[in-house]
Write an enzyme that holds these catalytic residues in place. Structure first.
Site, PDB file in Angstrom:
ATOM      1  N   PHE A 299       0.811  -1.780   0.295  1.00 47.09           N
ATOM      2  CA  PHE A 299      -0.243   0.299   0.283  1.00 47.09           C
ATOM      3  C   PHE A 299       0.863   1.559   0.024  1.00 47.09           C
ATOM      4  CE2 PHE A 299      -2.422   2.725   3.117  1.00 47.09           C
ATOM      5  CZ  PHE A 299      -3.482   3.058   2.152  1.00 47.09           C
TER       6      PHE A 299
ATOM      7  N   GLU B 155       0.222   3.401   9.897  1.00 47.07           N
ATOM      8  CA  GLU B 155      -0.981   3.796   9.612  1.00 47.07           C
ATOM      9  C   GLU B 155      -1.502   4.590  10.721  1.00 47.07           C
ATOM     10  OE1 GLU B 155      -2.923  -0.974   9.611  1.00 47.07           O
ATOM     11  OE2 GLU B 155      -0.754  -0.580   8.264  1.00 47.07           O
TER      12      GLU B 155
ATOM     13  N   GLY C 263      18.554  -5.651  34.056  1.00 50.39           N
ATOM     14  CA  GLY C 263      19.908  -5.218  33.001  1.00 50.39           C
ATOM     15  C   GLY C 263      19.610  -6.535  32.173  1.00 50.39           C
TER      16      GLY C 263
ATOM     17  N   SER D 228      -0.321   8.454  16.876  1.00 49.07           N
ATOM     18  CA  SER D 228      -1.085   8.337  17.936  1.00 49.07           C
ATOM     19  C   SER D 228      -2.013  10.236  17.907  1.00 49.07           C
ATOM     20  CB  SER D 228      -0.642   7.892  19.500  1.00 49.07           C
ATOM     21  OG  SER D 228      -0.359   7.039  19.897  1.00 49.07           O
TER      22      SER D 228
HETATM   23  N1  COS Z   1     -13.713   6.614   5.697  1.00 49.18           N
HETATM   24  C1  COS Z   1     -14.556   7.523   3.862  1.00 49.18           C
HETATM   25  N2  COS Z   1     -14.145   9.097   3.410  1.00 49.18           N
HETATM   26  C2  COS Z   1     -13.356   9.140   5.402  1.00 49.18           C
HETATM   27  C3  COS Z   1     -12.688   9.316   5.854  1.00 49.18           C
HETATM   28  C4  COS Z   1     -13.587   7.317   6.886  1.00 49.18           C
HETATM   29  N3  COS Z   1     -12.838   6.874   7.173  1.00 49.18           N
HETATM   30  N4  COS Z   1     -11.807   9.833   6.504  1.00 49.18           N
HETATM   31  C5  COS Z   1     -12.643  10.376   6.119  1.00 49.18           C
HETATM   32  N5  COS Z   1     -12.772  11.005   4.272  1.00 49.18           N
HETATM   33  C6  COS Z   1     -13.068  11.497   3.558  1.00 49.18           C
HETATM   34  C7  COS Z   1     -14.248  12.944   3.907  1.00 49.18           C
HETATM   35  O1  COS Z   1     -15.285  12.591   4.587  1.00 49.18           O
HETATM   36  C8  COS Z   1     -13.783  13.723   3.156  1.00 49.18           C
HETATM   37  O2  COS Z   1     -14.951  13.904   2.282  1.00 49.18           O
HETATM   38  P1  COS Z   1     -15.476  15.134   1.286  1.00 49.18           P
HETATM   39  O3  COS Z   1     -14.095  15.747   1.264  1.00 49.18           O
HETATM   40  O4  COS Z   1     -15.952  14.419   0.840  1.00 49.18           O
HETATM   41  O5  COS Z   1     -15.876  15.523   2.494  1.00 49.18           O
HETATM   42  C9  COS Z   1     -12.134  12.767   2.261  1.00 49.18           C
HETATM   43  O6  COS Z   1     -12.251  12.011   2.807  1.00 49.18           O
HETATM   44  C10 COS Z   1     -11.031  14.131   3.376  1.00 49.18           C
HETATM   45  O7  COS Z   1     -11.258  14.210   4.752  1.00 49.18           O
HETATM   46  P2  COS Z   1     -10.632  14.881   5.428  1.00 49.18           P
HETATM   47  O8  COS Z   1     -10.865  16.611   5.066  1.00 49.18           O
HETATM   48  O9  COS Z   1     -11.434  14.529   6.465  1.00 49.18           O
HETATM   49  O10 COS Z   1      -8.956  15.200   4.846  1.00 49.18           O
HETATM   50  P3  COS Z   1      -7.900  15.094   6.286  1.00 49.18           P
HETATM   51  O11 COS Z   1      -7.021  15.632   4.388  1.00 49.18           O
HETATM   52  O12 COS Z   1      -8.208  16.682   6.911  1.00 49.18           O
HETATM   53  O13 COS Z   1      -7.173  14.397   6.498  1.00 49.18           O
HETATM   54  C11 COS Z   1      -6.735  13.089   8.152  1.00 49.18           C
HETATM   55  C12 COS Z   1      -7.819  13.684   7.791  1.00 49.18           C
HETATM   56  C13 COS Z   1      -5.335  13.807   8.717  1.00 49.18           C
HETATM   57  C14 COS Z   1      -7.398  12.271   9.377  1.00 49.18           C
HETATM   58  C15 COS Z   1      -6.246  11.900   7.389  1.00 49.18           C
HETATM   59  O14 COS Z   1      -5.251  12.307   6.322  1.00 49.18           O
HETATM   60  C16 COS Z   1      -4.969  10.601   7.948  1.00 49.18           C
HETATM   61  O15 COS Z   1      -5.561   9.841   8.023  1.00 49.18           O
HETATM   62  N6  COS Z   1      -3.923  10.833   7.854  1.00 49.18           N
HETATM   63  C17 COS Z   1      -2.793  10.080   8.710  1.00 49.18           C
HETATM   64  C18 COS Z   1      -2.404   8.971   7.350  1.00 49.18           C
HETATM   65  C19 COS Z   1      -1.529   7.948   7.743  1.00 49.18           C
HETATM   66  O16 COS Z   1      -2.519   6.772   8.942  1.00 49.18           O
HETATM   67  N7  COS Z   1      -0.716   7.721   7.336  1.00 49.18           N
HETATM   68  C20 COS Z   1       0.026   6.356   7.562  1.00 49.18           C
HETATM   69  C21 COS Z   1       0.638   5.764   6.197  1.00 49.18           C
HETATM   70  S1  COS Z   1       0.122   4.380   5.324  1.00 49.18           S
HETATM   71  S2  COS Z   1      -0.036   2.897   6.341  1.00 49.18           S
END
Ligand code: COS
Length: 380
Positions: free
Chosen positions: A122, A364, A341, A367
């Site tokens: 992924f 993923e 230790g 925190s």
């Molecule tokens: N399921 C379905 N849709 C989702 C969702 C979920 N869990 N979370 C967000 N969305 C949708 C939102 O509804 C939004 O849709 P609309 O534009 O139609 O309203 C869209 O996705 C964007 O969501 P949001 O505005 O919340 O996005 P942000 O850019 O603010 O990001 C976070 C949100 C910070 C929570 C996200 O970027 C995140 O999880 N970051 C961490 C990434 C991560 O885990 N990386 C690890 C590496 S992958 S192993």
């Protein structure tokens, strides 16, 4: 939901036996070689572990979420790197296709992922897009019946082993946020795709991450997941909802092992003329760990059952990931403390696991990202 309790109990017992008889004794070998031995991979394939969550019609075991988390807890009583090797096939490297893929995409990739014949991976994170995943810069430019992908991905789990990637890339070059992102299935042997050397990490030896570079990689338009541009970030988030709950289960499994390591040591280590387990300050650490492991286990099972009954569990998955990742860190710290230790020496399992579990608070979704997701939901 457990579909058939009797056969599921047999399967869980089989996993637990495999963990105790095969995986735990081979942990030092995995650390020394930084590889999972081929015969263990073959056994994991034969047991169907690569296909636990892939629907039965595509050759997997079609586990429900409750079954999946119970299997992860059992498997992660051994070093979490064994789960990591199958984890991209059962989780982030297949679920984009399972959740949003077309029937043709499912037919083409899922049976081989389920059999462990190919490895999925992924690719979301980039050098400049970690927590702010929606700001990713890898582009996918439409060119006839293909897209041309350019950019690079970072810290991609199982990239060195992968045969197929789920890649999030920007199709709307005008947008800078999540709305311009699409998800693609990209074959490893596509010209222009290369994988960097293994990253050198704090722990998790035997599980590999690496950069993935896309230099004008031509991908058929038929490989766009969901068949529609701009849906890729949502696909990624749906995949992560499921994955975060599973990581919480992984944390519980490792915490159970750490607690048992600490208990066994405390019972046999003598100081001041008796086993240290008889001292109340040691007992307090053991009791705190037991209570926290139990809380984590209960939380994961509750969220999994809710998911199986239908509702969205974004909130619960983030709560479980946050609590369990932090919890296993505390349990690991106490396990080292109880070992004294001996727990600081590289020959001890708790020293290794202490470093391994540090990752769970980072990947993923850190925190802090889980806290933001939780706050967003409860403030709505
Ligand atoms: N399921 C379905 N849709 C989702 C969702 C979920 N869990 N979370 C967000 N969305 C949708 C939102 O509804 C939004 O849709 P609309 O534009 O139609 O309203 C869209 O996705 C964007 O969501 P949001 O505005 O919340 O996005 P942000 O850019 O603010 O990001 C976070 C949100 C910070 C929570 C996200 O970027 C995140 O999880 N970051 C961490 C990434 C991560 O885990 N990386 C690890 C590496 S992958 S192993």
């Amino acid at each position: 939901m457990i579909r058939d309790p009797e056969s599921f109990t047999i399967l869980l017992d089989t996993i637990s036996r495999f963990v105790r008889d095969t995986l735990i004794p081979r942990e030092p070998e995995v650390v020394d070689t930084d590889e999972i031995p081929g015969d263990i991979l073959a056994q994991m394939r034969a047991m169907g572990l690569f296909g636990l969550t892939i629907p039965e019609e595509y050759g997997g075991l079609g586990f429900t979420t409750e079954e999946e988390v119970l299997a992860s807890m059992a498997l992660c009583y051994a070093s979490p790197v064994f789960r990591s090797r199958i984890g991209t096939n059962t989780g982030i490297g297949s679920q984009g296709i399972v959740i949003d893929g077309s029937p043709e995409q499912k037919q083409k990739y899922l049976p081989r992922l389920a059999a462990g014949e190919i490895t999925g991976s992924f690719a979301l994170t980039e050098p400049a897009a970690g927590s702010d995943a929606g700001s990713l810069r890898t582009t996918a430019r439409r060119d006839g019946d293909h897209y041309i992908l350019s950019g690079s991905k970072r810290y991609i789990t199982n990239a060195p082993e992968a045969n197929v990637f789920t890649v999030m890339a920007r199709t709307n070059l005008q947008s800078k946020d999540a709305r311009g992102v699409s998800a693609f299935i990209v074959d490893r042997d596509s010209p222009g795709l290369s994988v960097g050397p293994y990253d050198v990490k704090m722990g998790q030896r035997g599980s590999h991450t690496a950069d993935v570079i896309f230099d004008n990689v031509k991908v058929p338009a038929a490989n766009l997941i969901g068949g529609q541009e701009g849906m890729g970030f949502k696909t990624a988030m749906k995949v992560l909802d499921k994955a975060r709950l599973n990581i919480a289960a992984v944390c519980v499994g490792v915490a159970e092992r750490l607690l048992d390591e600490a208990l066994n040591y405390a019972k046999q280590r003598q100081q001041f003329g008796k086993p240290i387990a008889e001292f109340q300050l040691i007992q307090a650490m053991l009791a705190d760990s037991k209570a926290e492991v139990y809380a984590g286990r209960s939380m994961v099972l509750e969220a999994a059952r809710k998911k199986d009954s239908g509702p969205n569990i974004t909130l619960e998955a983030s709560c479980a990931k946050l609590f369990c990742a932090e919890m296993v860190g505390r349990v690991a710290d106490r396990a080292v403390q109880i070992h004294g230790g001996a727990g600081y020496m590289q020959v001890s399992a708790v020293e290794r696991l202490y470093r391994d579990v540090r990752l769970f608070r980072l990947y993923e979704g850190t925190s802090q990202i889980q806290q933001l997701v939780i706050a967003k939901h409860i403030l709505r």
